[in-house]
Write a protein that holds these residues in place. Structure first.
Motif, PDB file in Angstrom:
ATOM      1  N   MET A   1       0.832  -1.182   0.000  1.00 46.62           N
ATOM      2  CA  MET A   1       0.000   0.000   0.000  1.00 46.62           C
ATOM      3  C   MET A   1       0.887   1.260   0.000  1.00 46.62           C
ATOM      4  O   MET A   1       1.992   1.237   0.525  1.00 46.62           O
ATOM      5  CB  MET A   1      -0.912   0.031   1.226  1.00 46.62           C
ATOM      6  CG  MET A   1      -1.813  -1.194   1.325  1.00 46.62           C
ATOM      7  SD  MET A   1      -2.945  -1.301  -0.065  1.00 46.62           S
ATOM      8  CE  MET A   1      -3.552  -2.961   0.148  1.00 46.62           C
ATOM      9  N   VAL A   2       0.358   2.342  -0.531  1.00 43.21           N
ATOM     10  CA  VAL A   2       1.112   3.593  -0.585  1.00 43.21           C
ATOM     11  C   VAL A   2       0.339   4.654   0.165  1.00 43.21           C
ATOM     12  O   VAL A   2      -0.839   4.515   0.465  1.00 43.21           O
ATOM     13  CB  VAL A   2       1.331   4.048  -2.049  1.00 43.21           C
ATOM     14  CG1 VAL A   2       2.155   3.024  -2.792  1.00 43.21           C
ATOM     15  CG2 VAL A   2       0.010   4.255  -2.769  1.00 43.21           C
ATOM     16  N   ALA A   3       1.051   5.739   0.487  1.00 44.16           N
ATOM     17  CA  ALA A   3       0.401   6.857   1.158  1.00 44.16           C
ATOM     18  C   ALA A   3      -0.586   7.525   0.217  1.00 44.16           C
ATOM     19  O   ALA A   3      -0.400   7.528  -1.004  1.00 44.16           O
ATOM     20  CB  ALA A   3       1.449   7.863   1.628  1.00 44.16           C
ATOM     21  N   MET A   4      -1.646   8.089   0.795  1.00 43.24           N
ATOM     22  CA  MET A   4      -2.635   8.798  -0.006  1.00 43.24           C
ATOM     23  C   MET A   4      -2.293  10.289   0.024  1.00 43.24           C
ATOM     24  O   MET A   4      -2.357  10.930   1.065  1.00 43.24           O
ATOM     25  CB  MET A   4      -4.035   8.564   0.562  1.00 43.24           C
ATOM     26  CG  MET A   4      -4.470   7.116   0.538  1.00 43.24           C
ATOM     27  SD  MET A   4      -6.131   6.901   1.194  1.00 43.24           S
ATOM     28  CE  MET A   4      -5.882   7.361   2.910  1.00 43.24           C
ATOM     29  N   MET A   5      -1.925  10.839  -1.084  1.00 44.33           N
ATOM     30  CA  MET A   5      -1.484  12.226  -1.169  1.00 44.33           C
ATOM     31  C   MET A   5      -2.669  13.137  -1.409  1.00 44.33           C
ATOM     32  O   MET A   5      -3.418  12.954  -2.375  1.00 44.33           O
ATOM     33  CB  MET A   5      -0.460  12.388  -2.305  1.00 44.33           C
ATOM     34  CG  MET A   5       0.100  13.790  -2.450  1.00 44.33           C
ATOM     35  SD  MET A   5       1.139  14.266  -1.055  1.00 44.33           S
ATOM     36  CE  MET A   5       1.757  15.852  -1.629  1.00 44.33           C
ATOM     37  N   ALA A   6      -2.876  14.111  -0.527  1.00 44.18           N
ATOM     38  CA  ALA A   6      -3.941  15.090  -0.721  1.00 44.18           C
ATOM     39  C   ALA A   6      -3.629  15.945  -1.947  1.00 44.18           C
ATOM     40  O   ALA A   6      -2.471  16.277  -2.209  1.00 44.18           O
ATOM     41  CB  ALA A   6      -4.085  15.966   0.517  1.00 44.18           C
ATOM     42  N   ALA A   7      -4.670  16.319  -2.681  1.00 42.10           N
ATOM     43  CA  ALA A   7      -4.490  17.009  -3.952  1.00 42.10           C
ATOM     44  C   ALA A   7      -3.729  18.326  -3.812  1.00 42.10           C
ATOM     45  O   ALA A   7      -2.943  18.701  -4.692  1.00 42.10           O
ATOM     46  CB  ALA A   7      -5.857  17.252  -4.592  1.00 42.10           C
ATOM     47  N   PHE A   8      -3.935  19.035  -2.703  1.00 47.70           N
ATOM     48  CA  PHE A   8      -3.330  20.351  -2.542  1.00 47.70           C
ATOM     49  C   PHE A   8      -2.383  20.399  -1.347  1.00 47.70           C
ATOM     50  O   PHE A   8      -2.101  21.468  -0.815  1.00 47.70           O
ATOM     51  CB  PHE A   8      -4.423  21.419  -2.404  1.00 47.70           C
ATOM     52  CG  PHE A   8      -5.267  21.568  -3.639  1.00 47.70           C
ATOM     53  CD1 PHE A   8      -4.886  22.420  -4.663  1.00 47.70           C
ATOM     54  CD2 PHE A   8      -6.421  20.818  -3.802  1.00 47.70           C
ATOM     55  CE1 PHE A   8      -5.650  22.544  -5.816  1.00 47.70           C
ATOM     56  CE2 PHE A   8      -7.199  20.935  -4.949  1.00 47.70           C
ATOM     57  CZ  PHE A   8      -6.808  21.804  -5.959  1.00 47.70           C
ATOM     58  N   ALA A   9      -1.888  19.253  -0.943  1.00 48.90           N
ATOM     59  CA  ALA A   9      -0.941  19.202   0.168  1.00 48.90           C
ATOM     60  C   ALA A   9       0.425  19.695  -0.292  1.00 48.90           C
ATOM     61  O   ALA A   9       0.841  19.457  -1.427  1.00 48.90           O
ATOM     62  CB  ALA A   9      -0.837  17.793   0.714  1.00 48.90           C
ATOM     63  N   ALA A  10       1.123  20.363   0.615  1.00 50.19           N
ATOM     64  CA  ALA A  10       2.461  20.851   0.309  1.00 50.19           C
ATOM     65  C   ALA A  10       3.530  19.839   0.689  1.00 50.19           C
ATOM     66  O   ALA A  10       4.684  19.970   0.285  1.00 50.19           O
ATOM     67  CB  ALA A  10       2.718  22.169   1.040  1.00 50.19           C
ATOM     68  N   MET A  11       3.165  18.857   1.489  1.00 53.02           N
ATOM     69  CA  MET A  11       4.095  17.800   1.868  1.00 53.02           C
ATOM     70  C   MET A  11       3.311  16.507   2.063  1.00 53.02           C
ATOM     71  O   MET A  11       2.080  16.532   2.154  1.00 53.02           O
ATOM     72  CB  MET A  11       4.847  18.151   3.153  1.00 53.02           C
ATOM     73  CG  MET A  11       3.963  18.338   4.369  1.00 53.02           C
ATOM     74  SD  MET A  11       4.895  18.543   5.913  1.00 53.02           S
ATOM     75  CE  MET A  11       5.289  16.825   6.281  1.00 53.02           C
ATOM     76  N   GLU A  12       4.012  15.401   2.099  1.00 50.50           N
ATOM     77  CA  GLU A  12       3.367  14.096   2.195  1.00 50.50           C
ATOM     78  C   GLU A  12       3.958  13.318   3.359  1.00 50.50           C
ATOM     79  O   GLU A  12       5.181  13.256   3.525  1.00 50.50           O
ATOM     80  CB  GLU A  12       3.574  13.316   0.897  1.00 50.50           C
ATOM     81  CG  GLU A  12       2.978  11.916   0.895  1.00 50.50           C
ATOM     82  CD  GLU A  12       3.241  11.170  -0.391  1.00 50.50           C
ATOM     83  OE1 GLU A  12       2.735  10.046  -0.546  1.00 50.50           O
ATOM     84  OE2 GLU A  12       3.958  11.704  -1.266  1.00 50.50           O
ATOM     85  N   PHE A  13       3.096  12.725   4.188  1.00 54.74           N
ATOM     86  CA  PHE A  13       3.551  11.846   5.246  1.00 54.74           C
ATOM     87  C   PHE A  13       3.724  10.434   4.690  1.00 54.74           C
ATOM     88  O   PHE A  13       2.920   9.967   3.890  1.00 54.74           O
ATOM     89  CB  PHE A  13       2.551  11.817   6.402  1.00 54.74           C
ATOM     90  CG  PHE A  13       2.539  13.082   7.217  1.00 54.74           C
ATOM     91  CD1 PHE A  13       3.526  13.316   8.164  1.00 54.74           C
ATOM     92  CD2 PHE A  13       1.561  14.039   7.036  1.00 54.74           C
ATOM     93  CE1 PHE A  13       3.532  14.472   8.905  1.00 54.74           C
ATOM     94  CE2 PHE A  13       1.551  15.201   7.774  1.00 54.74           C
ATOM     95  CZ  PHE A  13       2.551  15.425   8.724  1.00 54.74           C
ATOM     96  N   LEU A  14       4.766   9.764   5.135  1.00 52.52           N
ATOM     97  CA  LEU A  14       4.993   8.399   4.694  1.00 52.52           C
ATOM     98  C   LEU A  14       3.986   7.455   5.350  1.00 52.52           C
ATOM     99  O   LEU A  14       3.560   7.692   6.480  1.00 52.52           O
ATOM    100  CB  LEU A  14       6.410   7.953   5.065  1.00 52.52           C
ATOM    101  CG  LEU A  14       7.563   8.668   4.357  1.00 52.52           C
ATOM    102  CD1 LEU A  14       8.887   8.253   4.976  1.00 52.52           C
ATOM    103  CD2 LEU A  14       7.555   8.360   2.865  1.00 52.52           C
ATOM    104  N   PRO A  15       3.617   6.370   4.671  1.00 55.36           N
ATOM    105  CA  PRO A  15       2.768   5.368   5.315  1.00 55.36           C
ATOM    106  C   PRO A  15       3.558   4.657   6.409  1.00 55.36           C
ATOM    107  O   PRO A  15       4.795   4.608   6.365  1.00 55.36           O
ATOM    108  CB  PRO A  15       2.411   4.419   4.168  1.00 55.36           C
ATOM    109  CG  PRO A  15       3.538   4.569   3.198  1.00 55.36           C
ATOM    110  CD  PRO A  15       3.973   6.001   3.298  1.00 55.36           C
ATOM    111  N   PRO A  16       2.883   4.102   7.421  1.00 52.59           N
ATOM    112  CA  PRO A  16       3.599   3.489   8.551  1.00 52.59           C
ATOM    113  C   PRO A  16       4.622   2.441   8.137  1.00 52.59           C
ATOM    114  O   PRO A  16       5.724   2.382   8.680  1.00 52.59           O
ATOM    115  CB  PRO A  16       2.466   2.858   9.374  1.00 52.59           C
ATOM    116  CG  PRO A  16       1.267   3.663   9.048  1.00 52.59           C
ATOM    117  CD  PRO A  16       1.422   4.063   7.612  1.00 52.59           C
ATOM    118  N   GLN A  17       4.271   1.603   7.149  1.00 52.40           N
ATOM    119  CA  GLN A  17       5.162   0.509   6.778  1.00 52.40           C
ATOM    120  C   GLN A  17       6.430   0.985   6.073  1.00 52.40           C
ATOM    121  O   GLN A  17       7.364   0.194   5.881  1.00 52.40           O
ATOM    122  CB  GLN A  17       4.438  -0.525   5.911  1.00 52.40           C
ATOM    123  CG  GLN A  17       3.792   0.016   4.654  1.00 52.40           C
ATOM    124  CD  GLN A  17       2.334   0.383   4.879  1.00 52.40           C
ATOM    125  OE1 GLN A  17       2.003   1.048   5.854  1.00 52.40           O
ATOM    126  NE2 GLN A  17       1.462  -0.080   3.996  1.00 52.40           N
TER     127      GLN A  17
END
Length: 415
Positions: A1-17
């Motif tokens: 599974m991958v992280a879900m990136m918000a359309a207008f986010a300026a940064m992305e948090f990594l998924p736990p795994q």
């Protein structure tokens, strides 16, 4: 599974795994929480009969009065599954995986007992005539939208951790039912009196937008989930004007039960009560200059506002989020990151009212951390991460003892 990136986010948090932790500070704590705390939480829920509530609903015991725990027991069961799912993603465990599958099967059976997919065990077992707070019920404490919100979040996190869709299917069916029930006329005007479902519905929409094939398989309606959250935000302050709130919460709650006919109209489903500053519903969100009311509800609402700004690019919601965050951190937060100074109604106090023996509920600290995380995602501004860390290292770490099986509900500077 991958992280879900918000359309207008300026940064992305990594998924736990995708995260590996190996240090002298956090690693021992994660080991204790993984090996002791998760099982302890579920063991406590089993002993107190909270999961048995789902079995009673599945068995058709509506109105029996036989409900274990408070109105929010369902939501806490779901939250535990959500948290355990993140651990499962980081540290796979066949034992934990089987345990979650068992709980999920009981939850699914309970939902299957209702033709509409409605599931709130407190209302079903204790007050079946008060669905959505009507007929003298009180949504303020029935947690009619908080509980399903936590179900949706658990469904998303469990799917991302395991790829299994059993809980996601329950969550999606519930989300679809909410979209059919709540919204502009002729639907019902109902807002989350205990916030929490706003962010999960957006996570669900994001999951299905990123995976159209999964959305088709699950009969998902991601656009409707987004519209429902926008309706919830825009409907705050849009009510019949009653009750007139004062400092006596319980007196007001009693008044609501006695005056149901004045608060709801069967011919006008848009008519509903005013849930007051306690639930940040007294006026529209644009008119709030500071964060108010029940500290957990307010921080979870603010988290939803920031998430909505991430997903839509709305400058309006960005500004509301910034205003509430500045109020919380600049004028109502303790040096530890704790929030919610008043034990009475578990709420925020006035600006700069920070007595050392204050309430400072653990759940409110968690909510403020979620809020700062979403504001960081929205802006990539380091000050939000700074405050997230303040809360994480202070207000949240105090809540679990070194044993991993003892907890604190309040975290005052002096006891």
């Amino acid at each position: 599974m991958v992280a879900m990136m918000a359309a207008f986010a300026a940064m992305e948090f990594l998924p736990p795994q995708a995260v590996k932790i190996d240090d002298q500070f956090w690693s021992p704590k994660y080991r204790v929480w993984r090996e002791r705390t998760i099982a302890d939480v579920f063991d406590k829920f089993d002993r107190t009969g909270w999961f048995d509530n789902f079995d009673r609903v599945a068995a058709g015991e509506s109105g029996s009065g036989n409900h274990a725990g408070r109105e929010f027991a369902d939501g806490l069961c779901y939250e535990a599954i959500r948290g355990a799912s993140d651990y499962l993603a980081m540290w796979p465990s066949e034992e934990l995986d089987r345990r979650l599958d068992g709980y999920i099967a009981r939850i699914a059976a309970a939902q299957a007992a209702d033709p509409d997919g409605y599931l709130n065990t407190f209302t079903q077992l204790q007050q079946p005539g008060h669905r959505w707070g009507e007929n003298g019920g009180c949504m303020l404490f029935q947690h009619e939208l908080y509980n399903p919100g936590m179900l949706v979040e658990a469904g998303v996190h469990h799917y991302l951790a395991t790829g299994k869709t059993a809980l996601l299917a329950v969550a999606t069916r519930y989300a679809n039912m909410l979209c059919d029930t709540i919204g502009p006329a002729p639907k019902h005007n109902r807002v989350p009196t205990h916030s929490g479902p706003e962010e999960p519905l957006l996570k669900l929409a994001r999951l299905y937008r990123d995976d159209p094939a999964l959305a088709g398989k699950m009969s998902a309606r991601p656009d409707d989930y987004l519209k429902l959250v926008e309706f919830w935000m825009d409907s705050r302050g849009r009510h019949c004007g009653l009750p007139k709130w004062d400092d006596n919460l319980w007196k007001t709650i009693e008044w609501i039960g006695e005056h149901a006919a004045e608060l709801y109209d069967p011919d006008d489903p848009q008519k509903r009560p005013n849930w007051g500053d306690y639930a940040m519903d007294n006026v529209p969100l644009d008119e709030y200059r500071s964060i108010e009311g029940h500290a957990v509800r307010a921080t979870l609402l603010a988290t939803g506002i920031a998430t909505l700004a991430c997903d839509t690019g709305s400058e309006r919601y960005r500004k509301i989020g910034e205003r509430l965050w500045d109020s919380m951190v600049g004028r109502k937060m303790y040096i530890t990151g704790g929030v919610g100074a008043l034990a009475d109604m578990e709420r925020f106090g006035p600006d700069y009212f920070l007595p050392p023996a204050a309430y400072l509920e653990t759940c409110a600290a968690v909510g403020s951390a979620f809020f700062s995380a979403r504001m960081a995602e929205l802006s990539a501004d380091g000050r939000y991460i700074d405050e997230l860390e303040r809360v994480l290292y202070n207000a949240m770490l105090t809540a679990v003892g070194e044993s991993g099986t003892e907890y604190t509900y309040e975290n005052p500077l002096e006891s």
